[in-house]
Motif scaffolding. Sequence first.
Motif, PDB file in Angstrom:
ATOM      1  N   ASP A  68       0.465  -1.255  -0.285  1.00 38.97           N
ATOM      2  CA  ASP A  68       0.236  -0.074  -0.408  1.00 38.97           C
ATOM      3  C   ASP A  68       0.649   1.171  -0.090  1.00 38.97           C
ATOM      4  O   ASP A  68       0.885   2.490  -0.609  1.00 38.97           O
ATOM      5  CB  ASP A  68      -1.443  -0.232   1.735  1.00 38.97           C
ATOM      6  CG  ASP A  68      -2.068  -1.202   1.347  1.00 38.97           C
ATOM      7  OD1 ASP A  68      -1.715  -1.757  -0.256  1.00 38.97           O
ATOM      8  OD2 ASP A  68      -2.159  -1.557   2.824  1.00 38.97           O
ATOM      9  N   GLN A  71       3.640   2.677  -3.845  1.00 34.57           N
ATOM     10  CA  GLN A  71       3.635   3.661  -4.111  1.00 34.57           C
ATOM     11  C   GLN A  71       3.760   5.611  -4.059  1.00 34.57           C
ATOM     12  O   GLN A  71       4.392   6.290  -4.496  1.00 34.57           O
ATOM     13  CB  GLN A  71       1.720   3.818  -5.386  1.00 34.57           C
ATOM     14  CG  GLN A  71       1.735   3.175  -6.179  1.00 34.57           C
ATOM     15  CD  GLN A  71       2.548   3.098  -7.140  1.00 34.57           C
ATOM     16  OE1 GLN A  71       3.349   3.759  -7.645  1.00 34.57           O
ATOM     17  NE2 GLN A  71       2.519   2.198  -8.314  1.00 34.57           N
ATOM     18  N   VAL A 149      -1.763   6.008 -14.152  1.00 33.20           N
ATOM     19  CA  VAL A 149      -3.265   5.056 -13.330  1.00 33.20           C
ATOM     20  C   VAL A 149      -1.513   4.142 -12.236  1.00 33.20           C
ATOM     21  O   VAL A 149      -0.637   4.424 -12.795  1.00 33.20           O
ATOM     22  CB  VAL A 149      -3.333   4.159 -13.923  1.00 33.20           C
ATOM     23  CG1 VAL A 149      -4.040   3.333 -12.927  1.00 33.20           C
ATOM     24  CG2 VAL A 149      -4.471   4.872 -15.323  1.00 33.20           C
ATOM     25  N   ASP A 150      -1.467   4.044 -11.481  1.00 36.76           N
ATOM     26  CA  ASP A 150      -0.879   3.706  -9.945  1.00 36.76           C
ATOM     27  C   ASP A 150      -0.665   1.871 -10.630  1.00 36.76           C
ATOM     28  O   ASP A 150      -2.311   1.263 -10.919  1.00 36.76           O
ATOM     29  CB  ASP A 150      -1.129   3.748  -8.703  1.00 36.76           C
ATOM     30  CG  ASP A 150      -0.863   5.402  -8.345  1.00 36.76           C
ATOM     31  OD1 ASP A 150      -0.236   6.081  -9.176  1.00 36.76           O
ATOM     32  OD2 ASP A 150      -1.802   5.622  -7.555  1.00 36.76           O
ATOM     33  N   TYR A 151       0.103   1.848 -10.816  1.00 39.95           N
ATOM     34  CA  TYR A 151      -0.111  -0.212 -10.778  1.00 39.95           C
ATOM     35  C   TYR A 151      -0.557  -1.525 -10.242  1.00 39.95           C
ATOM     36  O   TYR A 151      -1.548  -1.666 -10.185  1.00 39.95           O
ATOM     37  CB  TYR A 151       1.503  -0.631 -11.037  1.00 39.95           C
ATOM     38  CG  TYR A 151       1.718  -2.127 -11.335  1.00 39.95           C
ATOM     39  CD1 TYR A 151       1.526  -2.447 -12.941  1.00 39.95           C
ATOM     40  CD2 TYR A 151       2.433  -3.578 -10.706  1.00 39.95           C
ATOM     41  CE1 TYR A 151       1.603  -3.837 -13.248  1.00 39.95           C
ATOM     42  CE2 TYR A 151       2.275  -4.476 -10.234  1.00 39.95           C
ATOM     43  CZ  TYR A 151       1.770  -4.878 -12.275  1.00 39.95           C
ATOM     44  OH  TYR A 151       1.692  -5.722 -12.722  1.00 39.95           O
ATOM     45  N   THR A 152      -0.302  -0.427  -9.002  1.00 45.26           N
ATOM     46  CA  THR A 152      -1.390  -0.985  -7.773  1.00 45.26           C
ATOM     47  C   THR A 152      -2.866  -1.271  -7.328  1.00 45.26           C
ATOM     48  O   THR A 152      -3.436  -1.989  -7.522  1.00 45.26           O
ATOM     49  CB  THR A 152      -0.825  -0.415  -6.170  1.00 45.26           C
ATOM     50  OG1 THR A 152      -1.232   0.782  -6.455  1.00 45.26           O
ATOM     51  CG2 THR A 152       0.652  -1.134  -5.725  1.00 45.26           C
ATOM     52  N   ASP A 153      -3.415  -0.275  -8.516  1.00 48.11           N
ATOM     53  CA  ASP A 153      -4.514   0.123  -8.383  1.00 48.11           C
ATOM     54  C   ASP A 153      -5.227  -0.554  -9.273  1.00 48.11           C
ATOM     55  O   ASP A 153      -6.612  -1.015  -9.727  1.00 48.11           O
ATOM     56  CB  ASP A 153      -5.151   1.164  -9.202  1.00 48.11           C
ATOM     57  CG  ASP A 153      -4.695   2.214  -7.956  1.00 48.11           C
ATOM     58  OD1 ASP A 153      -4.272   2.185  -6.882  1.00 48.11           O
ATOM     59  OD2 ASP A 153      -4.778   3.736  -8.689  1.00 48.11           O
ATOM     60  N   LEU A 154      -4.165  -0.715 -10.658  1.00 46.85           N
ATOM     61  CA  LEU A 154      -4.647  -2.129 -11.156  1.00 46.85           C
ATOM     62  C   LEU A 154      -5.139  -3.316 -11.663  1.00 46.85           C
ATOM     63  O   LEU A 154      -5.521  -4.528 -11.945  1.00 46.85           O
ATOM     64  CB  LEU A 154      -3.757  -1.925 -12.997  1.00 46.85           C
ATOM     65  CG  LEU A 154      -3.799  -0.453 -13.624  1.00 46.85           C
ATOM     66  CD1 LEU A 154      -2.193  -0.215 -14.451  1.00 46.85           C
ATOM     67  CD2 LEU A 154      -5.294  -0.506 -14.423  1.00 46.85           C
ATOM     68  N   ASP A 156      -5.817  -4.567  -7.979  1.00 47.51           N
ATOM     69  CA  ASP A 156      -6.862  -4.676  -6.783  1.00 47.51           C
ATOM     70  C   ASP A 156      -7.745  -4.971  -7.716  1.00 47.51           C
ATOM     71  O   ASP A 156      -8.511  -4.942  -8.844  1.00 47.51           O
ATOM     72  CB  ASP A 156      -7.147  -3.443  -6.344  1.00 47.51           C
ATOM     73  CG  ASP A 156      -6.295  -2.266  -5.472  1.00 47.51           C
ATOM     74  OD1 ASP A 156      -5.194  -2.956  -4.856  1.00 47.51           O
ATOM     75  OD2 ASP A 156      -6.080  -0.874  -5.300  1.00 47.51           O
ATOM     76  N   GLU A 159     -11.182  -3.794  -9.928  1.00 47.06           N
ATOM     77  CA  GLU A 159     -10.704  -2.118  -9.490  1.00 47.06           C
ATOM     78  C   GLU A 159     -11.096  -2.225 -11.371  1.00 47.06           C
ATOM     79  O   GLU A 159     -10.268  -3.080 -12.477  1.00 47.06           O
ATOM     80  CB  GLU A 159      -9.051  -2.240  -9.274  1.00 47.06           C
ATOM     81  CG  GLU A 159      -9.271  -0.722  -9.981  1.00 47.06           C
ATOM     82  CD  GLU A 159      -9.533   0.642  -9.406  1.00 47.06           C
ATOM     83  OE1 GLU A 159     -10.289   1.538  -9.855  1.00 47.06           O
ATOM     84  OE2 GLU A 159     -10.013   0.361  -8.192  1.00 47.06           O
ATOM     85  N   ARG A 161      -9.426  -0.190 -14.078  1.00 45.76           N
ATOM     86  CA  ARG A 161      -9.224   1.783 -14.206  1.00 45.76           C
ATOM     87  C   ARG A 161      -8.673   1.389 -15.942  1.00 45.76           C
ATOM     88  O   ARG A 161      -8.203   0.308 -16.372  1.00 45.76           O
ATOM     89  CB  ARG A 161      -7.775   1.712 -13.499  1.00 45.76           C
ATOM     90  CG  ARG A 161      -8.811   2.012 -11.793  1.00 45.76           C
ATOM     91  CD  ARG A 161      -9.042   3.089 -11.826  1.00 45.76           C
ATOM     92  NE  ARG A 161      -8.648   4.184 -12.306  1.00 45.76           N
ATOM     93  CZ  ARG A 161      -7.448   4.954 -11.219  1.00 45.76           C
ATOM     94  NH1 ARG A 161      -7.314   4.328  -9.847  1.00 45.76           N
ATOM     95  NH2 ARG A 161      -7.053   6.070 -11.712  1.00 45.76           N
TER      96      ARG A 161
END
Length: 405
Positions: A68, A71, A149-154, A156, A159, A161
């Motif tokens: 978490d 980033q 875009v954050d890689y971690t968001d992709l 999740d 999610e 995105r």
Amino acid sequence: MDIKPILTTLRRHKTAAALIVLEIALSCAIICNAVFLINERITRMDRPSGLAENELVVLRHAGIGQDDDAQLNARQDLAALRQLPGVKAATRVNQVPFNNSSWNSGINLTPDQKDSSANATVYLADEGFIDTFGLNLVQGRNFNADEYVDYTDLRDPGEERAIPAVLISRALAEKLFPGQDPIGKPLYSWGDEPHRVVGIVDPLIRPNNQGGPAGAYLSMVLPIRYANGNTVIRTSPERRGEVMKAAIEEMEKLNPRRVLTTEKTFEEIKARYYRSDKAMVWLLISVCVALLVVTAFGIVGLASFWVQQRTKQIGVRRALGATRGQVLRYFQTENFLLASFGIAIGMLGAYGINQWLMSHYELARLPAIYLPVGAATLWLLGQIAVYGPARRAASVPPAVATRSV
């Protein structure tokens, strides 16, 4: 000069003549392919990457992890590095050129396409990617701030995105959209939503040169912040050592738990990647030189032996009015005929070796230009090698030769 007497003489010395012909043939076959391989390796090593190679420093740390806080830590790292004296730009990217691994992805032009239109490497770019790498943006624009875009968001769960924009290399643009303006065109790669082409860079090489000459520049850049990647810093060439040391200290201060695994200039990374290619070039050069030397000594040895064996005949010819120039041309013509026979066989051998290399090692077809160049080299070598023995033959006095009867 009448070559019939020369051919008659060679038929009486079939074994010696056959050996020198085979030696020349073997040299021709191997040297033509070796020079071709040398040229292929040198061309491969000289291909431009599209990066400001002499200004880049690459750092990689272990122990960051895609958690978490990854980033946030990456942003803090880059913000701190960009403030260091001598740093022109800094970014974090998933991969850099001249590595043995590569992130690759198929690219479709329609959402329901079954077979990909191309396979390209994927650079995940943080802010500052183009400025740090020194890329040449030849058409369109760079990414806007709201497109990242954050890689971690992709990653999740649940999610969705979309990645709205993509930069592609000119080579990829020509493959996907031949004869068209690629700006604004959609393509599908990561996810179900299209990425719109916003810019063209040229060139941008793949990390491991995958795809040979035709595919080495099929690259695309996505606006994805990848925290656990390579930290790349751009500085002036003379300050690379100083900036690298300061950057390491700064990153260790921000997170002492990290372990530094890579600290190299980009030129060092490239030199390491091509180390085996350079070794192969020098090995092949050594083989070519050795073959030429052995062939030259073989020609000198055979010609010297024949001069010694034919002293009486040479004396008789001189006594009958043959000039030194005629004797000299006789041996040179004789050697030229032997070299021609050997070269003719060697050309067939060169073609056969190339066919074998093509089937087993995916080597390109041997260009026809290498055959006449190889032939000319061996003809010239033969004439130079035989010149010494031929001059000794031409200098035999008629009186000395007749006394040897």
